[in-house]
Design a protein around this motif. Structure first.
Motif, PDB file in Angstrom:
ATOM      1  N   SER A   1     -61.768  55.246  72.175  1.00  0.00           N
ATOM      2  CA  SER A   1     -60.872  56.386  71.953  1.00  0.00           C
ATOM      3  C   SER A   1     -59.963  56.656  73.143  1.00  0.00           C
ATOM      4  CB  SER A   1     -61.691  57.640  71.638  1.00  0.00           C
ATOM      5  OG  SER A   1     -62.570  57.950  72.718  1.00  0.00           O
TER       6      SER A   1
ATOM      7  N   ARG B   1     -58.409  54.225  74.781  1.00  0.00           N
ATOM      8  CA  ARG B   1     -57.497  53.089  74.961  1.00  0.00           C
ATOM      9  C   ARG B   1     -56.035  53.519  75.007  1.00  0.00           C
ATOM     10  NH1 ARG B   1     -57.482  47.862  71.134  1.00  0.00           N
ATOM     11  NH2 ARG B   1     -58.945  47.106  72.691  1.00  0.00           N
ATOM     12  N   GLU B   2     -55.625  54.385  74.087  1.00  0.00           N
ATOM     13  CA  GLU B   2     -54.205  54.738  74.025  1.00  0.00           C
ATOM     14  C   GLU B   2     -53.725  55.355  75.336  1.00  0.00           C
ATOM     15  OE1 GLU B   2     -53.040  58.342  71.793  1.00  0.00           O
ATOM     16  OE2 GLU B   2     -55.122  58.346  71.057  1.00  0.00           O
ATOM     17  N   TYR B   3     -54.598  56.013  76.067  1.00  0.00           N
ATOM     18  CA  TYR B   3     -54.210  56.618  77.335  1.00  0.00           C
ATOM     19  C   TYR B   3     -54.239  55.589  78.467  1.00  0.00           C
ATOM     20  CZ  TYR B   3     -55.390  60.649  74.460  1.00  0.00           C
ATOM     21  OH  TYR B   3     -55.469  61.552  73.430  1.00  0.00           O
TER      22      TYR B   3
ATOM     23  N   ASP C   1     -53.915  52.412  78.213  1.00  0.00           N
ATOM     24  CA  ASP C   1     -52.898  51.388  78.016  1.00  0.00           C
ATOM     25  C   ASP C   1     -51.579  51.759  78.689  1.00  0.00           C
ATOM     26  OD1 ASP C   1     -54.557  49.714  76.667  1.00  0.00           O
ATOM     27  OD2 ASP C   1     -53.759  50.144  74.662  1.00  0.00           O
ATOM     28  N   ARG C   2     -51.364  53.031  78.910  1.00  0.00           N
ATOM     29  CA  ARG C   2     -50.123  53.460  79.567  1.00  0.00           C
ATOM     30  C   ARG C   2     -50.093  53.068  81.035  1.00  0.00           C
ATOM     31  NH1 ARG C   2     -50.778  59.322  76.701  1.00  0.00           N
ATOM     32  NH2 ARG C   2     -50.263  58.628  74.571  1.00  0.00           N
TER      33      ARG C   2
ATOM     34  N   LYS D   1     -49.546  43.563  77.035  1.00  0.00           N
ATOM     35  CA  LYS D   1     -50.229  43.405  75.767  1.00  0.00           C
ATOM     36  C   LYS D   1     -51.315  42.342  75.869  1.00  0.00           C
ATOM     37  CE  LYS D   1     -47.688  46.362  73.548  1.00  0.00           C
ATOM     38  NZ  LYS D   1     -48.266  47.624  73.034  1.00  0.00           N
TER      39      LYS D   1
ATOM     40  N   GLU E   1     -62.070  45.822  75.453  1.00  0.00           N
ATOM     41  CA  GLU E   1     -61.369  46.398  76.596  1.00  0.00           C
ATOM     42  C   GLU E   1     -62.017  45.883  77.870  1.00  0.00           C
ATOM     43  OE1 GLU E   1     -59.933  50.779  75.629  1.00  0.00           O
ATOM     44  OE2 GLU E   1     -62.095  50.578  75.592  1.00  0.00           O
TER      45      GLU E   1
END
Length: 227
Positions: free
Chosen positions: A71, A73-75, A77-78, A83, A185
């Protein structure tokens, strides 16, 4: 040493470790002799303490480690916009066949998929550290037997191959393994040299053959037709 002190030492060591820590590694943290049961209980309590946090403590094939939750990851990844590598369907199907039918030869993989397995497909999986040759089949030419590595288990956050999804629909196996891989990850973990703890799951039904293959497979089969 109190239970809270024990947890504090374990938690600190695991957070600072660059790779999973085995029970032997954790026991070496203490001068007094601690049983596996005592360590296991403390590790379970640490897992509970971190149940509502962005990181979690997991037991993997090669030991225990902290890692970020999916959960987050989206943060995260910044911070690293690169990729992750994308793998073709042929690569993922080959990986799934090896995972579910190992140890397996390249010829047996080709028989299941119905197309030639290119050297590039095998090399991608070997370079990633997910498969390795663990022996040779006692037949003509003594072909190599491929199996997954402990790094494969670590990257999928598994302790054993028996934790792979047991699917009623065999056609979904390749996609299921692919999905788990894409959710991976973290940095690669060096795979141990031995393969003694990997379980043989050869009785599990094999992934299905899909009509869609990568360009390498198509080119190889076209060449065979032209010949």
């Amino acid at each position: 040493m109190t239970p809270e002190q024990l947890k504090l030492v374990l938690e600190t060591a695991l957070l600072c470790a660059d790779e999973p820590m085995t029970m032997n590694d954790l026991r070496r943290l203490f001068l007094e002799e601690l049983s596996v049961e005592e360590l296991s209980e403390a590790l379970s309590q640490i897992q509970a303490d971190w149940s509502d946090k962005g990181m979690e403590l997991l037991e993997l094939a090669t030991g225990w480690r902290f890692q970020s939750r999916l959960s987050m990851r989206e943060y995260l990844d910044r911070l690293t916009p690169e990729k992750p590598p994308k793998y073709s369907r042929a690569v993922m199907e080959t990986l799934a066949i090896i995972a579910y039918r190992q140890p397996v030869t390249r010829g047996e993989i080709e028989e299941i998929r119905g197309v030639t397995v290119s050297s590039n497909v095998v090399k991608q999986l070997e370079d990633r550290g997910w498969i390795e040759v663990v022996g040779h089949k006692d037949t003509v030419g003594r072909p190599g037997l491929y199996a997954t590595t402990r790094q494969f288990l670590n990257d999928l956050s598994l302790t054993t191959l028996q934790e792979l999804p047991m699917l009623d629909d065999a056609s979904a196996q390749a996609e299921s393994v692919a999905q788990r891989v894409m959710e991976f990850e973290g940095e690669p973990i060096a795979a141990p040299e031995d393969f003694s703890d990997v379980t043989d799951v050869a009785d599990t039904s094999a992934p299905s053959v899909d009509a869609e293959t990568d360009a390498t497979d198509e080119q190889t089969n076209n060449e065979k037709t032209n010949d």
